[in-house]
Enzyme design. Structure first.
Site, PDB file in Angstrom:
ATOM      1  N   PHE A  67     -14.229  20.716  -5.137  1.00 47.18           N
ATOM      2  CA  PHE A  67     -12.879  19.893  -5.806  1.00 47.18           C
ATOM      3  C   PHE A  67     -13.589  18.701  -6.187  1.00 47.18           C
ATOM      4  O   PHE A  67     -14.616  18.304  -5.416  1.00 47.18           O
ATOM      5  CB  PHE A  67     -11.892  19.391  -4.733  1.00 47.18           C
ATOM      6  CG  PHE A  67     -10.988  17.928  -4.718  1.00 47.18           C
ATOM      7  CD1 PHE A  67     -10.081  18.784  -5.741  1.00 47.18           C
ATOM      8  CD2 PHE A  67     -11.071  17.295  -5.751  1.00 47.18           C
ATOM      9  CE1 PHE A  67      -9.216  17.790  -6.441  1.00 47.18           C
ATOM     10  CE2 PHE A  67     -10.331  15.992  -5.490  1.00 47.18           C
ATOM     11  CZ  PHE A  67      -9.302  16.317  -6.246  1.00 47.18           C
TER      12      PHE A  67
ATOM     13  N   ARG B 282       4.606  17.125  -4.181  1.00 48.42           N
ATOM     14  CA  ARG B 282       2.843  17.548  -4.294  1.00 48.42           C
ATOM     15  C   ARG B 282       2.205  18.581  -4.480  1.00 48.42           C
ATOM     16  O   ARG B 282       2.892  19.817  -3.318  1.00 48.42           O
ATOM     17  CB  ARG B 282       2.382  17.150  -3.575  1.00 48.42           C
ATOM     18  CG  ARG B 282       2.077  15.708  -3.165  1.00 48.42           C
ATOM     19  CD  ARG B 282       1.252  15.367  -2.377  1.00 48.42           C
ATOM     20  NE  ARG B 282       0.709  13.166  -2.047  1.00 48.42           N
ATOM     21  CZ  ARG B 282      -0.015  12.602  -1.240  1.00 48.42           C
ATOM     22  NH1 ARG B 282      -1.764  13.588  -1.686  1.00 48.42           N
ATOM     23  NH2 ARG B 282      -0.572  11.735  -1.303  1.00 48.42           N
TER      24      ARG B 282
ATOM     25  N   ARG C 113      -5.456   4.130  -8.136  1.00 45.27           N
ATOM     26  CA  ARG C 113      -7.022   3.879  -7.751  1.00 45.27           C
ATOM     27  C   ARG C 113      -7.375   3.017  -7.993  1.00 45.27           C
ATOM     28  O   ARG C 113      -8.494   2.493  -8.488  1.00 45.27           O
ATOM     29  CB  ARG C 113      -7.443   5.210  -9.104  1.00 45.27           C
ATOM     30  CG  ARG C 113      -6.996   6.399  -9.369  1.00 45.27           C
ATOM     31  CD  ARG C 113      -7.761   6.938  -9.509  1.00 45.27           C
ATOM     32  NE  ARG C 113      -9.062   6.985  -8.538  1.00 45.27           N
ATOM     33  CZ  ARG C 113      -9.019   7.567  -7.492  1.00 45.27           C
ATOM     34  NH1 ARG C 113      -7.914   8.530  -7.246  1.00 45.27           N
ATOM     35  NH2 ARG C 113      -9.804   8.214  -6.606  1.00 45.27           N
TER      36      ARG C 113
ATOM     37  N   ASP D 111       0.736  -0.766   0.291  1.00 37.90           N
ATOM     38  CA  ASP D 111      -0.038   0.094  -0.027  1.00 37.90           C
ATOM     39  C   ASP D 111       1.074   1.143   0.736  1.00 37.90           C
ATOM     40  O   ASP D 111       1.785   1.171   0.185  1.00 37.90           O
ATOM     41  CB  ASP D 111      -0.693   0.316   1.122  1.00 37.90           C
ATOM     42  CG  ASP D 111      -2.222   0.711   1.697  1.00 37.90           C
ATOM     43  OD1 ASP D 111      -2.542   1.201   0.725  1.00 37.90           O
ATOM     44  OD2 ASP D 111      -1.931   1.706   2.532  1.00 37.90           O
TER      45      ASP D 111
END
Lengths: 1194, 339
Positions: free
Chosen positions: A545, A602, A798, A400
């Site tokens: 968002f 990010r 995803r 993960d």
């Protein structure tokens, strides 16, 4: 235990049929009792005092090995067959059975204790109009009970009323699903109005119809009928057993399901039992051994038949035959006699010893300080003690990302404001300075509201802000306003933010520390403290968002009345919507963004736009219409948003570091060197996943190509996969080469293995959830597997929890390789359960992953120690153990086989019966255990230095069918020596005083002594690592053999137990003979020297990696420290998009009144610990998502 | 400090044991040990081998088969059916002195004393003098527990029943006169067998203990009459009985019958002609068995056995050879040092 319960239930005539629907009335026990619903008592224990012995024995004899030995014992009772006294089998069997029984009993006593403790908890029950304290086990379906703060929920309850406004209650579900965040439940208004009025509650006579007991934690369907009205019930109104009531003074509920029917109990229970590949191999081998045993016995039985015809029938003068006995019968009987004698090829102590070794190695994992994480006091834990050796054979790791590779801590690291970059330190010559723990931090003490845990190192940014630079101020103002964070202020000045994603929290905290403190919000306003001045903004709209938009905006009016739209989002998206005047700034910012992306940060771009009132009014009007429209609401809203979010003015960009856990890149590099393939399966977005892939060195710039599979149709996915494959390996066949084989017990299991294909150069594969869904279909899965296995790195993003498990299963099925899944969250549970070995990261939020895992520890980097050290050692030890164990027993048994040719195939044993009894249990048990618990070829530091040492495990090199056959041949040789050397040396000789020496008892003693000495020397040869314990065990066992033998053959023992110890005097009379010792010496060396010679020659001619490293260890005391490479700075053109991990924003909730109400009325969800350790860490943000799995779905 | 300790309550102990850092000796099969080791073992083996071989060579053995298979065999006459109390004389000569105490053995071939059912057919409790087992012998003695009249057999069982009952007398023939060479039949059984394992019931006279029991079917006289002259050699502690009861491990075996260590023969059997008078009772031809007598002296390594000496010599030479092979392998293929 549920099954046991229902079994007894059925016995008692209850529960004749499956419950279709549950119907009960509150406060109506007689009515409810007529349905015989289970009460609230639980029973997890298996046995009681009387059922223990029969049930436990039954359970134990269901194991093939135990049943086999019982069968042997039965054979031994038949006098015609019995070739051994009953105790030779009975003593070991009873020992094994009682060890297991004691273990089972102690487990069951613990279960009884915990059952008793749980059943005797007290709870207030409303009976006959008054609240009474009752034990949990007496609670019935339909009872109304009162729960108080911090109490465990007694049973599955329908919530009636609570002390909190709006009939809300807060529960913690950690015990149930492992999530530590609080969940909100709300009672129906009609029941909530009863409050805590006992009269009203006592008079409550609602009738509930609902689904029968089941194990779905997230679903509940039912209706409540009250005064003719029917209300629908859902999961929101149900409190489940296993939860804890928090922040709620009291609440009332009516019991729906009790005891075994509760969802908690329905969920526990059937856990799939994992078995290692060694286990499977062992089963196959034991079966082979059975076959081998049968053929040996057949040969001997035939031999007996022939002997009977040729010799036995005429030897009757001294040994008359029984009436009617002929060669055929004798041969048949001798078959079974030899089954008894040769039974030692299937050693009863094998399974027990294997369990002991695994247990020992599990303890070493638990005890390892190098896998202990002091920051949250978490040691590593081997939760399953039966899988250790498989840790040394891992070929694929599925990991993960969030919380496993990363800490799930976001830190505001750099930013670019108006074309100027902040956040990095340079020395005078303009060289970048590496930021370490010691680097001076920016002092935020001027700001009362600053978060003390926030660290930043570039002083110039704060100076710029404090100087009043308008762009810098606008930058932080945007960060303070444009978000969906919930503030909490327990005490004046102590602010806590509840952010949906940690990124958002990091940004808002950054703004807070730089003087733009977000303090509180209402649905219409946002209050912030701007450089010490309280400013309240009117919040006009939140443009939330979502995945497609990849941006969010807020429209606010400041106290001066100026309207502004603040927008943050993925750089590519924002740049498309910028006003042309920003072009120059854009270029500069893009430069910075590239730099940030290269560092694996990010990034978000920030922009704003002033709005005028008239336009805004019109827009709001249209917005209202759109949001209330019945058709095409989404599209219309999107259009509106699109319209207003354009011609933006760029402010700058932020870079948030998704902090990797310590040592992740190094660990991944090590594991890659050990030829372990790592696949990252994450629910995160492609960009974030790729980002992490780069920062932990899984994806590298120098890779030949990184394929991205993101098609939306099956054809598209197929084409992309095939293209990737053809590019990597153009000459490969179109059809995958599938090797079909049979394996398992009786070779019933069909296996298909997709062969590995060689590819030169490194490739990476990134595949998203949509494509994965197609790729996992039957017709494409082999294509996916082939392509993925050619790549060095595979990242699936995803993916849903189910897909995670599917990927694991795919590899498991077609690669026949050992897989390991590692994760920390509830969404990893499926994959942890699917993989051969599941590892949970403990100490993070949630326990679900840990609870279903086989091993758990606090940091990803401990994985390399678990595999490269513990796993490797465990595998090595287990293989050595098996090899030695089989050798020891085969040799022991084969001697009988040879002796058969000299004793008329009469099933005469070579050794003393006591020796047969004690050989496995006493004489040879401890030395081999000592070796297989302590042995190490090289120590842990060398194991790290040479990760290649791990590869033999993946290839099953230490123990396989081939090794087993070799082991048998070795045994065959040794047994020939062990029988024929004493035979040749003894058959015609006498003692030095002329007396007998070739008698049976002396020969038995000689043979068994030779055997034991050879076995011990062989063990010495196999032992690489001689600790004091090994010395003690080996020499102790030898000494014990002589001591026990001399005792058993002593006068005293014979005088007390005349018929049990007929070997009196044998030891004294034969062990004082020089030729006996010369024979022992000759036999031992003849068994051992060829082994030494062949090992030596093989080390020279074909050294294994172990030999090489061991050779090196001899030369150098310690491994050279690994060269420390400074992290290379990469400039990347690859950029991340909007890097938030969530799918849908919180805009709706933020603007809804209800949500705020409940937040304000309670203390913060997460009380901060005051430990000094906690202060050292950046603030941790937790998601307040209602359903963690939802955010992972594509 | 206290707080810190509390914080780290779960920290595992830092001991060498839990951390798997126990000090250890890690031997390896290196050339420096293996090759010299083989040479040393080889030399030692050759040394031992030579000593054993020489010793074994010095032991004198004389084996004489007296089964009586051939027609010109002196005992052929005794092999006829229905011959009883047959005595045959076996003449032989010794060329040189048999040095030291000479042991006289009888040997049987193709005789399965190690057959399981034969081997278990005895009653240790009975043989240790327990009178209860006189009345009801253990079932293990099957098929010789009771006789046809349901009388208990003492000593019971196949082993006792099949006791070897040929007797021997050795004469030296000097100028036509026969001088008896006495066999010393005392102390030919193990001390433990004689003193501990087998005991007569403490009943005097011994005969009374055997009341209402019968002798083994094949025996000509009951156990209490085995040696009437010497009570210390009678009953269960008769030395020949003890020797027989210590059953052989292999189908070809020999058992001690007596020592020649008295008078003029204490120094050995002189060269000359001898005659062995054999009371031929024990039938072996029915199962193709063979009977023999063996004269042998012993050394520190026991009886004559050339195998050990030769084996040591061969293995020792092989060790030396192997060490040379290994040396060549090591010198030529010694694995490279680099990774």
């Amino acid at each position: 235990m549920g099954s046991v319960e229902s079994y007894f239930g059925r016995l008692c005539g209850k529960e004749q049929e499956k419950e279709e629907e549950r119907l009960f009335r509150a406060n109506d026990r007689p009515f409810n009792l007529s349905y015989h619903y289970a009460d609230n008592a639980i029973k997890t224990s298996k046995y009681n005092l009387f059922s223990f012995l029969p049930l436990n024995l039954f359970e134990q004899f269901r194991r093939l090995a135990n049943a086999y030995f019982l069968f042997l014992m039965a054979l031994q009772v038949i006098p015609q067959i019995s070739s051994l006294s009953w105790f030779t089998t009975a003593v070991p069997l009873i020992l094994v059975l009682s060890i297991t029984a004691v273990k089972d009993a102690s487990d069951d006593i613990n279960r009884h204790k915990s059952d008793k403790q749980v059943n005797n908890r007290m709870v207030k029950v409303l009976i006959d109009g008054e609240l009474r304290n009752e034990k949990w086990l007496n609670v019935q379906v339909g009872d109304i009970i009162k729960l108080e703060n911090n109490q465990f929920v007694t049973a599955d309850l329908l919530l009636l009323s609570s002390s909190e406004p709006l009939n809300l209650v807060y529960v913690e579900t950690a015990e149930l699903d492992g999530e530590t965040n609080l969940k909100v439940k709300q009672a129906l208004t009609v029941t909530g109005d009863m409050g805590d009025s006992i009269d009203a509650l006592a008079g409550f006579n609602g009738e509930v119809r609902c689904e029968p007991p089941n194990n779905r934690l997230d679903k509940f369907k039912g209706t409540l009928t009250l005064d003719g009205q029917t209300y629908s019930l859902d999961n929101d109104k149900v409190l489940l057993r296993g939860c804890t009531l928090r922040n709620t003074e009291w609440c009332f509920g009516v019991v729906i399901f009790g005891g075994p029917d509760t969802k908690l109990m329905q969920n526990s229970g059937k856990t799939t039992f994992k078995r290692t590949s060694i286990d499977h191999l062992m089963n196959v081998l034991v079966l082979c051994i059975f076959g081998f045993l049968a053929s040996m016995c057949t040969v001997l039985a035939i031999g007996n038949g022939i002997w009977e015809v040729r010799e036995g029938s005429v030897f009757t003068a001294f040994l008359p035959r029984e009436q009617g006995a002929d060669a055929a019968l004798s041969s048949f009987l001798s078959f079974w006699s030899y089954v008894i004698i040769l039974n030692t090829v299937v050693p009863i102590s094998l399974y027990v010893s294997v369990e002991i070794i695994r247990l020992g190695n599990s303890f070493f994992i638990d005890w390892d300080r190098k896998m202990y994480y002091p920051k949250n006091d978490t040691p590593a834990q081997a939760r399953t003690t039966t899988l250790n050796e498989e840790l040394g054979q891992i070929k694929y790791i599925f990991s993960d990302k969030t919380g496993t590779l990363t800490q799930n801590i976001m830190t505001f690291n750099r930013c670019s404001i108006n074309g100027k970059a902040y956040g990095e330190l340079f020395d005078f010559s303009g060289q970048r300075v590496e930021i370490t723990e010691k680097t001076a931090r920016v002092d935020f003490s001027w700001n009362q509201l600053a978060d003390p845990k926030f660290t930043f190192h570039d002083h110039s940014l704060l100076e710029t802000v404090r100087e009043g630079n308008p762009e810098a101020q606008a930058f932080f103002r945007l960060l303070a306003l444009c978000h969906t964070v919930m503030p909490e202020e327990k005490k004046e000045g102590e602010l806590y933010y509840q952010a949906q994603s940690p990124d958002e929290g990091a940004l808002v905290t950054a703004a807070r520390n730089f003087g733009f403190v977000f303090r509180s919000r209402t649905p219409e306003t946002i209050t912030a403290m701007e450089m010490g001045r309280t400013v309240t903004y009117e919040l006009l709209a939140v443009l939330d968002f979502n995945n497609v938009r990849k941006r969010m905006s807020v429209i606010v009016r400041n106290p001066e009345g100026k309207l502004t739209l603040y927008c943050k989002g993925a750089d590519t998206i924002i740049f498309e919507r910028l006003h042309p005047s920003c072009n120059k700034l854009k270029e500069a910012t893009i430069g910075h963004l590239n730099e940030y992306a290269g560092d694996g940060l990010r990034t978000l771009a920030l922009a704003y736009k002033p709005l005028d009132d008239s336009y805004m009014d019109k827009w709001r009007q249209r917005h209202h219409e759109a949001s209330t429209a019945m058709e095409g609401r989404e599209e219309r809203l999107d259009e509106l948003y699109e319209e207003i979010e354009k011609d933006l003015l760029l402010l700058g960009a932020t870079a948030v570091e998704d902090k990797l856990q310590d040592g992740v890149p190094q660990t991944i590099e090590q594991l890659a060197k050990a030829d372990i393939k790592i696949w990252v399966l994450t629910g995160d977005k492609q960009e974030t996943a790729e980002n992490i892939g780069y920062s932990c060195n899984m994806l590298r710039e120098e890779m030949r190509e990184i394929f991205v599979v993101a098609a939306n149709t099956a054809e598209g996915v197929k084409e992309e996969l095939q293209n990737a494959r053809r590019k990597m390996c153009p000459e490969a066949a179109e059809e995958p080469s599938v090797k079909k084989a049979r394996a398992g017990l009786f070779w019933l299991q069909k296996t298909e293995t997709v062969q590995d294909e060689k590819v030169d150069g490194d490739y990476g594969l990134v595949i998203n959830g949509h494509s994965l869904a197609f790729a996992l279909e039957k017709n494409l899965q082999l294509e996916l597997l082939r392509t993925a296995c050619m790549c060095q790195t595979v990242i699936c993003c995803r993916v849903t929890p189910l897909q995670k498990a599917q990927v694991v299963q795919l590899v498991k099925k077609y690669k026949q390789a050992v897989t390991l899944a590692i994760g920390d969250g509830a969404n990893d549970v499926s994959m942890i359960k699917a993989a051969h070995i599941g590892v949970g990261i403990s100490g993070q939020e949630g326990m679900q992953a840990v609870l279903s895992s086989d091993y758990s520890f606090a940091q990803f980097r401990y994985l390399q120690r678990l595999l490269l050290v513990h796993g490797r050692w465990s595998y090595l030890r287990m293989c050595k153990f098996l090899q030695y164990f089989f050798y020891k027993n085969f040799t022991f048994t084969f001697v009988h086989f040879w002796y058969a040719f000299f004793c008329g195939f009469s099933a005469q044993t070579v050794y003393d019966e006591w020796f047969i009894t004690l050989y496995n249990m006493v004489y040879t048990a401890l030395p081999v255990l000592g070796m297989s618990i302590f042995d190490q070829d090289v120590n842990d530091r060398w194991s790290f230095q040479y990760p290649q040492l791990y590869t033999p495990g993946q290839l099953n090199q230490y123990f396989s069918k081939k090794a087993f056959v070799l082991c048998m041949m070795h045994s065959c040789y040794s047994s020939l020596i062990l029988f024929f050397i004493p035979w040749a040396a003894m058959h015609d000789t006498v003692r030095d005083d002329g007396k007998d020496l070739a008698d049976y008892q002396s020969f038995a003693l000689l043979a068994q002594t030779c055997l034991l000495i050879v076995m011990n020397i062989q063990l010495c040869l196999d032992t690489y690592y001689w600790t004091a314990v090994n010395h003690f065990f080996i020499w102790g066992s030898l000494a014990a053999y002589f001591a026990i033998t001399l005792t058993m053959y002593s006068n005293g023992m014979f005088l007390i137990f005349t018929s049990s110890f007929p070997f009196i005097g044998t030891a004294r009379n034969s062990l004082n003979q020089p030729n006996v010792w010369l024979t022992i010496f000759l036999t031992s060396l003849l068994c051992i020297l060829p082994v030494v010679a062949s090992r030596f020659v093989f080390i020279q001619l074909r050294p294994t990696i172990n030999d090489k490293v061991r050779q090196k260890v001899r030369k150098e005391a310690l491994p050279a420290p690994a060269p420390r490479r400074p992290p290379a700075r990469r400039i990347s053109t690859r950029r991340s998009g909007y890097a938030f991990s969530h799918a849908q924003g919180y805009g709706d909730l933020v603007t809804s009144r209800r949500f705020l109400l409940k937040l304000r009325s309670r203390p913060p969800l997460f009380t901060q610990t005051d430990s000094p350790l906690a202060l050292n860490e950046p603030q941790l943000y937790r998601t307040i998502a209602e359903d963690p799995e939802e955010s992972q779905s594509p | 400090m206290v707080k810190e300790e509390q914080e780290l309550a779960n920290r595992p102990d830092n001991t060498a044991f839990t951390q798997q850092r126990l000090p250890a000796w890690q031997p390896m099969l290196s050339a420096g040990i293996v090759i010299p080791g083989f040479v040393l073992i080889g030399l030692a083996f050759i040394g031992i081998g030579v000593a054993l071989f020489v010793t074994s060579r010095s032991i004198q053995v004389l084996e004489l088969d007296y089964t009586g298979v051939g027609q010109n065999s002196p005992c052929y006459k005794c092999t006829y059916p229905n011959v009883s109390n047959c005595v045959c004389d076996l003449d032989f000569s010794i060329d040189s002195l048999f040095k030291g105490t000479v042991f006289f053995y009888y040997g049987l071939s193709n005789y399965f004393q190690n057959f399981r059912k034969y081997g278990v057919s005895k009653d240790d409790v009975q043989l240790s003098g327990d009178l209860t087992n006189f009345k009801s012998p253990s079932d293990t003695c099957s098929p010789y527990v009771y006789d046809s009249n349901n009388q208990p057999i003492v000593p019971c069982g196949s082993i006792a029943n099949s006791m070897f009952n040929d007797t021997f007398q050795l004469f030296q023939k000097i100028n036509g006169t026969k001088t008896l060479v006495p066999f010393d039949g005392k102390g030919i059984a193990w001390w433990t067998d004689y003193n501990i394992k087998y005991r007569n019931p403490s009943v005097t006279p011994l005969k009374n203990a055997f009341n209402s029991t019968v002798k083994p079917i094949f025996w000509s006289k009951p156990a209490y009459d085995l040696d009437i002259s010497d009570p210390a050699n009678n009953g269960f502690i008769n030395q020949n009985f003890l020797v027989w009861m210590r059953r052989a491990a292999l189908p070809n075996f020999r058992k001690l019958y007596g020592r020649i260590d008295e008078g003029v023969y204490a120094q050995g059997l002189p060269a000359g002609n001898y005659s062995l008078a054999i009371a031929y009772n024990y039938p072996v031809l029915s199962f193709d068995g063979r009977k023999k007598v063996v004269f042998s002296n012993v050394s520190w390594m026991g009886g004559k056995n050339e195998f050990l000496g030769i084996a040591y010599l061969v293995i020792g030479s092989l060790c030396i050879l192997m060490s040379i092979v290994m040396l060549i392998v090591y010198a030529k293929f010694k694995f490279p040092e680099e990774d």
